[in-house]
Scaffold this motif. Structure first.
Motif, PDB file in Angstrom:
ATOM      1  N   ASN A 198      17.930  -4.264  -2.704  1.00 34.63           N
ATOM      2  CA  ASN A 198      16.865  -4.928  -3.475  1.00 34.63           C
ATOM      3  C   ASN A 198      15.459  -4.720  -2.922  1.00 34.63           C
ATOM      4  OD1 ASN A 198      18.958  -5.889  -5.015  1.00 34.63           O
ATOM      5  ND2 ASN A 198      18.872  -7.975  -4.232  1.00 34.63           N
ATOM      6  N   TYR A 199      15.359  -4.345  -1.670  1.00 33.06           N
ATOM      7  CA  TYR A 199      14.037  -4.221  -1.037  1.00 33.06           C
ATOM      8  C   TYR A 199      13.932  -2.886  -0.285  1.00 33.06           C
ATOM      9  CZ  TYR A 199      14.563  -9.247  -1.826  1.00 33.06           C
ATOM     10  OH  TYR A 199      14.804 -10.480  -2.391  1.00 33.06           O
ATOM     11  N   ARG A 200      14.190  -1.818  -1.001  1.00 36.69           N
ATOM     12  CA  ARG A 200      14.243  -0.497  -0.378  1.00 36.69           C
ATOM     13  C   ARG A 200      12.902  -0.102   0.248  1.00 36.69           C
ATOM     14  NH1 ARG A 200      18.725   2.227  -1.510  1.00 36.69           N
ATOM     15  NH2 ARG A 200      17.759   4.181  -0.878  1.00 36.69           N
ATOM     16  N   ASP A 201      11.810  -0.586  -0.299  1.00 33.23           N
ATOM     17  CA  ASP A 201      10.495  -0.212   0.227  1.00 33.23           C
ATOM     18  C   ASP A 201      10.036  -1.136   1.359  1.00 33.23           C
ATOM     19  OD1 ASP A 201      10.308   1.836  -1.598  1.00 33.23           O
ATOM     20  OD2 ASP A 201       9.307   0.602  -3.114  1.00 33.23           O
ATOM     21  N   SER A 202      10.840  -2.095   1.672  1.00 40.89           N
ATOM     22  CA  SER A 202      10.477  -3.023   2.743  1.00 40.89           C
ATOM     23  C   SER A 202      10.577  -2.354   4.118  1.00 40.89           C
ATOM     24  CB  SER A 202      11.399  -4.248   2.714  1.00 40.89           C
ATOM     25  OG  SER A 202      11.260  -5.014   3.894  1.00 40.89           O
ATOM     26  N   ALA A 203       9.731  -2.793   5.022  1.00 44.45           N
ATOM     27  CA  ALA A 203       9.787  -2.266   6.391  1.00 44.45           C
ATOM     28  C   ALA A 203      11.084  -2.680   7.083  1.00 44.45           C
ATOM     29  CB  ALA A 203       8.577  -2.791   7.188  1.00 44.45           C
ATOM     30  N   LYS A 204      11.747  -3.661   6.527  1.00 44.02           N
ATOM     31  CA  LYS A 204      12.996  -4.140   7.133  1.00 44.02           C
ATOM     32  C   LYS A 204      14.211  -3.338   6.667  1.00 44.02           C
ATOM     33  CE  LYS A 204      11.740  -7.677   9.716  1.00 44.02           C
ATOM     34  NZ  LYS A 204      10.303  -7.343   9.836  1.00 44.02           N
ATOM     35  N   ALA A 205      14.076  -2.525   5.642  1.00 46.45           N
ATOM     36  CA  ALA A 205      15.223  -1.783   5.112  1.00 46.45           C
ATOM     37  C   ALA A 205      15.879  -0.865   6.157  1.00 46.45           C
ATOM     38  CB  ALA A 205      14.817  -0.988   3.878  1.00 46.45           C
ATOM     39  N   PRO A 206      15.105  -0.051   6.919  1.00 49.71           N
ATOM     40  CA  PRO A 206      15.753   0.797   7.932  1.00 49.71           C
ATOM     41  C   PRO A 206      16.496  -0.028   8.988  1.00 49.71           C
ATOM     42  CG  PRO A 206      13.492   1.500   7.551  1.00 49.71           C
ATOM     43  CD  PRO A 206      13.652   0.175   6.869  1.00 49.71           C
ATOM     44  N   ASP A 207      15.883  -1.149   9.394  1.00 46.27           N
ATOM     45  CA  ASP A 207      16.528  -2.002  10.398  1.00 46.27           C
ATOM     46  C   ASP A 207      17.793  -2.644   9.824  1.00 46.27           C
ATOM     47  OD1 ASP A 207      14.477  -1.406  12.145  1.00 46.27           O
ATOM     48  OD2 ASP A 207      13.308  -3.182  11.602  1.00 46.27           O
TER      49      ASP A 207
END
Length: 253
Positions: A198-207
């Motif tokens: 749902n939040y692929r562009d979030s900075a948290k996605a890779p983590d």
């Protein structure tokens, strides 16, 4: 002639005495009307004072002069009373203006609490409602305290109440971490998969992907772990988590 003048003067003083207290009733006047009444009142008081002094100066008859002097003293007493009313009216205006200023200041403060505020979240500017920030900060304070069960509940409640909030991705990510900290790896994976989906562009996605891989590792599912690491490297190659994923993959081979 003297008697007629005194009668007119007395009538004028009586009319003034009756008119002025009515105008001093500040509760019935607006501020502009009150200021106008003060100006008119002061002008009439000064006019009466000048008129009486002029009359006394032009009278040669001592009896008439004494009579005029008595009237003058009575009028000056009335003038003193009316000036007191002027001061009360002026004070009323000042207090009214202060209450208005205080009211608008309080109203402005209340409105600001209902307006979106600019916040920097993971290096990005976003507008959030004060209620969102307050709820998110409270949930994170619980997480930082080490009460991960309560933190998971608070963070789950946040994403339910504010699914479109700029803090939603972070709340979902930390929800996964709260489950992981309790050893609940399956729910940790499920929570982090929501971040990725749902939040692929979030900075948290890779983590989030990295944490998914870590949870699969702790579940002894190396195949799923490798898949999560490979997805991380493919979709977020420039992230710091991708570099860590490469190092782990090299050891898994």
């Amino acid at each position: 002639m003297m008697k007629l003048s005194q009668t007119r003067l007395a009538a004028a003083c009586l009319a003034l005495a009756a008119w002025l207290p009515l105008q001093a009733n500040a509760g019935l006047l607006s501020d502009d009307e009150a200021r106008k009444a003060i100006i008119e009142l002061r002008a009439k008081v000064d006019a009466i004072d000048r008129d009486l002094k002029a009359r006394i100066d032009t009278k040669s008859d001592k009896t008439a002069a004494l009579d005029m002097l008595n009237q003058h003293e009575q009028t000056m007493t009335e003038i003193a009373r009316l000036r007191g009313q002027i001061e009360e009216l002026a004070n009323h205006i000042a207090q009214t203006e202060k209450r208005q200023k205080d009211f608008y200041a309080d109203l402005d403060a209340r409105l600001k609490k209902l307006e979106p505020q600019q916040q920097t979240i993971d290096g990005r500017q976003a507008e959030v409602m004060p209620s969102e920030k307050k709820t998110y900060d409270a949930a994170m304070d619980v997480f930082k305290s080490g009460d991960y069960k309560a933190a998971a509940s608070a963070l789950q409640d946040f994403v339910r109440r504010f699914p479109t909030s700029a803090y939603a991705a972070n709340a979902q990510y930390w929800l996964g971490n709260a489950h992981y900290a309790q050893g609940d790896f399956k729910n940790a994976i499920a929570a982090q998969e929501v971040v990725v989906a749902n939040y692929r562009d979030s900075a948290k996605a890779p983590d989030a992907l990295f944490n998914i891989a870590s949870s699969y590792r702790d579940l002894n599912d190396k195949k799923a772990q490798k898949k999560a690491l490979q997805q991380l490297i493919k979709e977020y190659p420039d992230s710091s988590s991708a570099q860590a994923a490469k190092d782990i993959l090299a050891k898994l081979k």
